[in-house]
Design a protein around this motif. Structure first.
Motif, PDB file in Angstrom:
ATOM      1  N   VAL A 152      34.910 -48.256 -22.199  1.00 52.16           N
ATOM      2  CA  VAL A 152      33.750 -47.909 -21.041  1.00 52.16           C
ATOM      3  C   VAL A 152      32.409 -46.990 -21.650  1.00 52.16           C
ATOM      4  CG1 VAL A 152      34.899 -46.049 -19.926  1.00 52.16           C
ATOM      5  CG2 VAL A 152      33.394 -47.471 -18.657  1.00 52.16           C
ATOM      6  N   GLU A 170      34.898 -56.594 -17.789  1.00 51.04           N
ATOM      7  CA  GLU A 170      35.877 -55.900 -18.422  1.00 51.04           C
ATOM      8  C   GLU A 170      36.838 -56.516 -18.357  1.00 51.04           C
ATOM      9  OE1 GLU A 170      35.341 -51.525 -17.023  1.00 51.04           O
ATOM     10  OE2 GLU A 170      33.864 -51.440 -18.349  1.00 51.04           O
ATOM     11  N   ARG A 202      30.076 -45.747  -9.410  1.00 51.31           N
ATOM     12  CA  ARG A 202      31.162 -46.521  -9.223  1.00 51.31           C
ATOM     13  C   ARG A 202      32.255 -45.815  -8.057  1.00 51.31           C
ATOM     14  NH1 ARG A 202      33.533 -44.791 -15.281  1.00 51.31           N
ATOM     15  NH2 ARG A 202      33.708 -42.712 -14.682  1.00 51.31           N
ATOM     16  N   ALA A 219      30.837 -53.122 -13.520  1.00 55.04           N
ATOM     17  CA  ALA A 219      31.600 -53.178 -14.439  1.00 55.04           C
ATOM     18  C   ALA A 219      32.952 -53.893 -14.013  1.00 55.04           C
ATOM     19  CB  ALA A 219      31.773 -52.192 -15.543  1.00 55.04           C
ATOM     20  N   PRO A 220      33.051 -54.939 -13.468  1.00 54.29           N
ATOM     21  CA  PRO A 220      34.307 -55.294 -12.749  1.00 54.29           C
ATOM     22  C   PRO A 220      35.299 -55.694 -13.700  1.00 54.29           C
ATOM     23  CG  PRO A 220      32.646 -56.920 -12.340  1.00 54.29           C
ATOM     24  CD  PRO A 220      32.028 -55.812 -12.827  1.00 54.29           C
ATOM     25  N   ARG A 247      24.893 -50.139 -13.742  1.00 55.57           N
ATOM     26  CA  ARG A 247      25.666 -51.338 -14.188  1.00 55.57           C
ATOM     27  C   ARG A 247      26.760 -51.419 -13.123  1.00 55.57           C
ATOM     28  NH1 ARG A 247      30.331 -48.896 -14.188  1.00 55.57           N
ATOM     29  NH2 ARG A 247      30.886 -47.585 -15.987  1.00 55.57           N
TER      30      ARG A 247
END
Ligand code: GLU
Length: 316
Positions: A192, A49, A206, A15-16, A13
């Motif tokens: 998260v 996010e 990440r 997840a910005p 994934r």
């Protein structure tokens, strides 16, 4: 709590947080997680996010999504927004409170800062180590309270696919950390974990700026009886002075008019040595090459690297 899919399906994934347009530092994380998922013939999910509403920049979620689409990223299913997940975070918070693994805390930041001045509470990075004052009940129950988890003593280890074994003594360095803030917003550390579990994420790829948070997340996975994903932390992009690129750093803005060049530049940053001629190839050709040649091991042990801005390529 969440259904976990068969471990044979790789699920990654990106997840910005919508705190500005996509910048080069985030693009690197997107490319690294995307290539890992595509090479494993797995799925890649996108999650916005948007939990910290005060920090959100209006329009940036849409701009990030548009930029990713223009750069040729393809994600599975619909985009999850954390703003729609508050009930799930609250359910987990209540679960931990009911099990006695979390407590209400009425301490204010200024009280903690005052305590830090007399060294009852250490400052680690920009974080105050919580001295445990409200563990037996909030000291000022009439105030708004935060929720903190009771951190077990000792070190928590993470085996990171790129950074190796990484340990933090969370109780000594951070102390009981916040999962719901005094303003009622749930903390990133909790959200998260809940969302990665909910989305069946098997591998979190990440930026290494989040490496230090990872043991806190592992503590939450264990408390909530959830399966811990694999982790791979990519180097953080810094400027020549070693400062992490932020969304405000204009030099790092993504030029969506030149999508192939931007992806190529991210591949170069990620030590993949993309052939220079691919800068002028189509996006599809570049992605095909990148998926086939992705070698994350080239980043072993690298926690930060300097971005080269538009040199020697004749394109800027
Ligand atoms: N939302 C975080 C960010 O934009 C990333 C969180 C994560 O990948 O775990 O920095």
């Amino acid at each position: 709590m969440a259904d976990s899919p068969g471990q044979s399906t790789y699920r990654g994934r990106f997840a910005p947080s919508p705190t500005g347009p996509l910048h080069f530092g985030s693009l690197v994380a997107a490319v690294g997680s995307y290539l890992s998922a595509r090479q494993a013939r797995g799925e890649w999910l996108l999650r916005i996010e948007d939990l910290d509403t005060p920090r959100e920049v209006p329009g940036s979620a849409d701009s990030i999504i548009r930029t990713l689409a223009t750069l040729g990223f393809e994600w599975t299913g619909s985009i999850l927004r954390q703003s729609s997940r508050r009930d799930a975070y609250e359910a987990a918070t209540q679960h931990l409170l009911n099990k006695g693994q979390a407590f209400l805390c009425s301490c204010t930041r200024s009280e903690l800062q005052a305590a830090q001045a007399v060294a009852e509470c250490l400052l680690v990075g920009d974080e105050l180590r919580y001295p445990g004052w409200c563990r037996r009940g909030p000291r000022a129950p009439e105030r708004k309270t935060a929720v903190r988890v009771i951190v077990p003593r000792g070190e928590t280890a993470v085996t990171d696919l790129l950074q190796g074994r990484f340990t933090v003594d969370v109780s000594a360095e951070v102390g009981d950390f916040v999962i719901r803030r005094r303003d009622g917003l749930h903390a990133y550390q909790l959200a998260v974990v809940i969302d990665d579990a909910f989305q069946g994420i098997t591998a979190v790829v990440r930026g290494a700026d989040l490496l230090h948070s990872t043991p806190r997340q592992v503590i939450l996975y264990r408390m909530l009886d959830l399966l811990v994903p694999d982790y791979a932390h990519l180097p953080v992009a810094t400027d020549v002075n070693g400062i992490k690129l932020s969304k405000s750093a204009g030099a790092a803005a993504i030029d969506i008019a030149r999508p192939t060049y931007e992806v190529w530049r991210a591949l170069e940053f990620l030590r993949q040595a993309p052939p220079p001629e691919l800068r002028r190839a189509g996006l599809a050709t570049l992605w095909e090459w990148a998926i086939q040649h992705w070698q994350p091991k080239r980043l072993n042990g690298l926690r930060q690297a300097t971005i080269r801005v538009g040199r020697e390529d004749g394109l800027t």
